[in-house]
Motif scaffolding. Structure first.
Motif, mmCIF file in Angstrom:
data_model
loop_
_atom_site.group_PDB
_atom_site.id
_atom_site.type_symbol
_atom_site.label_atom_id
_atom_site.label_comp_id
_atom_site.label_asym_id
_atom_site.label_seq_id
_atom_site.Cartn_x
_atom_site.Cartn_y
_atom_site.Cartn_z
ATOM 1 N N VAL A 119 18.475 11.490 -26.955
ATOM 2 C CA VAL A 119 20.124 12.762 -27.059
ATOM 3 C C VAL A 119 21.258 11.702 -26.934
ATOM 4 C CG1 VAL A 119 20.783 14.898 -27.809
ATOM 5 C CG2 VAL A 119 17.955 14.000 -28.305
ATOM 6 N N THR A 120 21.960 11.980 -27.623
ATOM 7 C CA THR A 120 23.713 11.468 -26.894
ATOM 8 C C THR A 120 24.118 13.228 -27.882
ATOM 9 O OG1 THR A 120 24.391 10.547 -28.708
ATOM 10 C CG2 THR A 120 23.675 9.147 -27.169
ATOM 11 N N PRO A 121 25.126 13.312 -27.080
ATOM 12 C CA PRO A 121 26.061 14.549 -27.288
ATOM 13 C C PRO A 121 26.959 14.045 -28.791
ATOM 14 C CG PRO A 121 26.727 14.722 -24.735
ATOM 15 C CD PRO A 121 25.734 12.573 -25.378
ATOM 16 N N THR A 122 27.227 13.570 -28.604
ATOM 17 C CA THR A 122 27.775 12.275 -29.456
ATOM 18 C C THR A 122 27.000 13.055 -31.405
ATOM 19 O OG1 THR A 122 27.557 10.517 -29.149
ATOM 20 C CG2 THR A 122 29.549 11.154 -29.540
ATOM 21 N N ALA A 123 26.184 12.271 -31.059
ATOM 22 C CA ALA A 123 25.074 11.661 -32.316
ATOM 23 C C ALA A 123 24.808 13.102 -33.059
ATOM 24 C CB ALA A 123 23.569 11.260 -31.821
ATOM 25 N N ALA A 124 24.102 13.918 -31.757
ATOM 26 C CA ALA A 124 23.467 15.507 -31.825
ATOM 27 C C ALA A 124 24.773 16.926 -32.327
ATOM 28 C CB ALA A 124 23.464 16.145 -30.185
ATOM 29 N N SER A 125 26.008 16.305 -31.827
ATOM 30 C CA SER A 125 26.970 16.981 -32.433
ATOM 31 C C SER A 125 27.105 16.541 -34.029
ATOM 32 C CB SER A 125 28.350 16.499 -31.096
ATOM 33 O OG SER A 125 28.459 17.100 -30.109
ATOM 34 N N VAL A 126 26.907 16.004 -34.555
ATOM 35 C CA VAL A 126 27.300 14.842 -35.644
ATOM 36 C C VAL A 126 26.149 15.828 -36.409
ATOM 37 C CG1 VAL A 126 27.062 13.543 -37.111
ATOM 38 C CG2 VAL A 126 28.786 13.039 -35.716
ATOM 39 N N SER A 127 24.932 15.761 -35.664
ATOM 40 C CA SER A 127 23.613 17.111 -36.366
ATOM 41 C C SER A 127 23.894 18.285 -36.842
ATOM 42 C CB SER A 127 22.140 16.233 -35.339
ATOM 43 O OG SER A 127 22.512 15.152 -35.652
ATOM 44 N N ALA A 128 24.279 18.639 -35.704
ATOM 45 C CA ALA A 128 24.943 20.054 -35.596
ATOM 46 C C ALA A 128 26.380 20.120 -36.677
ATOM 47 C CB ALA A 128 25.580 20.188 -34.375
ATOM 48 N N PRO A 142 39.441 17.829 -23.781
ATOM 49 C CA PRO A 142 40.030 18.408 -22.365
ATOM 50 C C PRO A 142 40.488 16.530 -21.597
ATOM 51 C CG PRO A 142 37.669 17.881 -21.312
ATOM 52 C CD PRO A 142 38.296 18.207 -23.085
ATOM 53 N N TYR A 143 39.749 15.903 -22.616
ATOM 54 C CA TYR A 143 40.665 14.392 -22.341
ATOM 55 C C TYR A 143 42.493 14.354 -22.867
ATOM 56 C CZ TYR A 143 35.985 14.453 -23.341
ATOM 57 O OH TYR A 143 34.561 14.368 -23.879
ATOM 58 N N THR A 144 42.573 12.728 -22.176
ATOM 59 C CA THR A 144 44.008 12.128 -23.164
ATOM 60 C C THR A 144 44.085 11.604 -24.221
ATOM 61 O OG1 THR A 144 42.965 10.492 -22.080
ATOM 62 C CG2 THR A 144 43.939 11.762 -19.996
ATOM 63 N N VAL A 145 45.302 11.902 -24.087
ATOM 64 C CA VAL A 145 45.477 11.101 -25.952
ATOM 65 C C VAL A 145 44.507 9.568 -25.864
ATOM 66 C CG1 VAL A 145 46.557 10.173 -27.555
ATOM 67 C CG2 VAL A 145 47.611 12.229 -26.459
ATOM 68 N N GLU A 146 44.520 9.048 -25.002
ATOM 69 C CA GLU A 146 43.865 7.714 -25.198
ATOM 70 C C GLU A 146 42.413 7.868 -25.396
ATOM 71 O OE1 GLU A 146 43.493 3.260 -21.953
ATOM 72 O OE2 GLU A 146 43.672 5.303 -21.553
ATOM 73 N N THR A 147 41.828 8.152 -24.615
ATOM 74 C CA THR A 147 40.025 9.038 -24.243
ATOM 75 C C THR A 147 39.899 9.640 -25.745
ATOM 76 O OG1 THR A 147 40.187 8.940 -22.235
ATOM 77 C CG2 THR A 147 38.080 9.881 -23.270
ATOM 78 N N SER A 148 40.368 10.823 -26.301
ATOM 79 C CA SER A 148 40.513 11.156 -27.754
ATOM 80 C C SER A 148 40.279 10.091 -28.452
ATOM 81 C CB SER A 148 41.565 12.227 -27.461
ATOM 82 O OG SER A 148 41.516 12.889 -26.452
ATOM 83 N N ARG A 149 41.306 9.651 -29.212
ATOM 84 C CA ARG A 149 41.130 8.389 -29.470
ATOM 85 C C ARG A 149 40.536 8.557 -30.346
ATOM 86 N NH1 ARG A 149 45.857 7.977 -32.617
ATOM 87 N NH2 ARG A 149 47.314 8.515 -30.090
ATOM 88 N N PRO A 150 39.592 7.840 -29.730
ATOM 89 C CA PRO A 150 38.104 6.908 -30.064
ATOM 90 C C PRO A 150 36.842 7.737 -30.281
ATOM 91 C CG PRO A 150 39.001 5.936 -27.974
ATOM 92 C CD PRO A 150 39.467 6.688 -27.869
ATOM 93 N N MET A 151 37.097 9.267 -30.116
ATOM 94 C CA MET A 151 36.463 9.980 -30.556
ATOM 95 C C MET A 151 36.476 10.751 -32.120
ATOM 96 S SD MET A 151 35.427 13.326 -28.115
ATOM 97 C CE MET A 151 33.957 12.421 -27.307
ATOM 98 N N ALA A 152 37.920 10.548 -31.650
ATOM 99 C CA ALA A 152 38.999 11.021 -33.931
ATOM 100 C C ALA A 152 37.688 9.795 -34.327
ATOM 101 C CB ALA A 152 40.101 11.041 -33.242
ATOM 102 N N ASN A 153 38.082 8.712 -34.161
ATOM 103 C CA ASN A 153 37.603 7.632 -34.990
ATOM 104 C C ASN A 153 35.967 7.153 -35.078
ATOM 105 O OD1 ASN A 153 40.292 6.529 -35.067
ATOM 106 N ND2 ASN A 153 39.904 4.873 -32.922
ATOM 107 N N TYR A 154 35.386 8.103 -33.964
ATOM 108 C CA TYR A 154 33.880 8.072 -34.044
ATOM 109 C C TYR A 154 33.264 9.600 -35.487
ATOM 110 C CZ TYR A 154 29.303 9.780 -32.648
ATOM 111 O OH TYR A 154 27.254 9.538 -33.011
ATOM 112 N N PHE A 155 34.346 10.517 -35.433
ATOM 113 C CA PHE A 155 33.866 11.746 -36.887
ATOM 114 C C PHE A 155 34.018 11.044 -36.955
ATOM 115 C CE2 PHE A 155 33.156 13.651 -32.850
ATOM 116 C CZ PHE A 155 32.156 14.694 -33.100
ATOM 117 N N LEU A 156 35.488 10.935 -37.645
ATOM 118 C CA LEU A 156 36.276 10.015 -39.315
ATOM 119 C C LEU A 156 35.257 8.901 -39.728
ATOM 120 C CD1 LEU A 156 39.780 9.678 -38.497
ATOM 121 C CD2 LEU A 156 38.919 10.754 -39.518
ATOM 122 N N GLY A 157 34.487 8.197 -38.473
ATOM 123 C CA GLY A 157 33.340 6.770 -39.162
ATOM 124 C C GLY A 157 32.072 7.603 -39.154
#
Length: 258
Positions: A119-128, A142-157
């Motif tokens: 289980v990863t938090p990312t895949a679990a959150s998408v499933s949720a 809580p992150y910076t813009v730099e660290t947040s941007r890959p996360m935005a791309n992850y969920f969009l993807g």
């Protein structure tokens, strides 16, 4: 003084197969203040045991520092009840799961614990979010813009539309763990766009799971946090389907099964 007579019992002890029927292993950061506390509260019970290990991590929270944890995952998993199987292993870092990749995290853990569900938090959150039928989401990190941007791309993807994305600009996960729950509620309310179907609060260090239901009451929409999603998935993978509405809407859903 005369020696005390010590007698050997007349028979060998009968042993259970396991002290508890189900085992959930946690791989957490050396600096983590939150995951063990949340999992003892949300997941541990008389059927499910929580067993954790810590792996090296150096702040600040940047994509490069997060990616540097990947080589430690296999050895970390191997240290959880060595030579014994686990039912589930959860890697407790949302942002690192994004930059390393869910599949790569799973492969590294299965090298040490091949029979465990990963289980990863990312895949679990998408499933949720999908279980909650959320298609358009707001995100708070809580992150910076730099660290947040890959996360935005992850969920969009993964087919989710991001209506609003808010980050707090922190670079130290120990500070992320010190955000007061009352502050999390305030930031969450501000971060939620009324056109979104749900709010996602990222980071396993953030103490959002304990106030998810409170936020839901205010915004009128489901709330998914990193630790709430992983706890939900771990419970369901261990066959625990109990509905816990006081913890939020997600904890009323059946979710993944073994």
């Amino acid at each position: 003084m005369d020696p005390i007579d010590i007698e050997l019992a007349s028979r060998a002890a009968q042993l259970d197969d396991r002290p508890l029927p189900k085992r959930v292993g946690l791989i957490i950061l050396a600096t983590d203040h939150t995951t063990e506390v949340d999992f003892q509260r949300l997941v541990a019970n008389d059927r499910i045991g929580i067993y954790s290990t810590r792996i090296p991590y150096a702040n600040p929270v940047t994509p490069d520092n997060l990616r540097a944890m990947q080589p430690s995952l296999t050895a970390g998993a191997a240290l959880i009840l060595p030579d014994e199987p686990l039912d589930v292993v959860m890697y407790s870092c949302t942002s690192a799961s994004v930059v390393i990749g869910d599949a790569q995290v799973e492969a590294a853990i299965k090298s040490a614990k091949p029979s465990a569900a990963v289980v990863t938090p990312t895949a679990a959150s998408v499933s949720a979010l999908k279980a909650l039928e959320a298609k358009r989401i707001s995100i708070l990190t809580p992150y910076t813009v730099e660290t947040s941007r890959p996360m935005a791309n992850y969920f969009l993807g993964r087919g989710l539309d991001i209506i609003r994305f808010t980050c707090l600009g922190l670079t130290d996960d120990r500070e992320m763990a010190r955000i007061a729950p009352s502050e999390i509620v305030k930031f969450a309310i501000e971060a939620m766009d009324p056109q979104s179907d749900a709010l996602f609060i990222s980071c396993t260090a953030v103490r959002g799971a304990g106030v998810a239901a409170e936020i839901e009451h205010v915004i009128g929409k489901p709330v998914v946090t990193s630790n709430l999603a992983t706890a939900w998935q771990c419970l369901r993978l261990c066959g625990d389907s109990a509905s816990r509405p006081l913890l939020g809407r997600l904890m009323t859903l059946p979710g993944d099964r073994p």
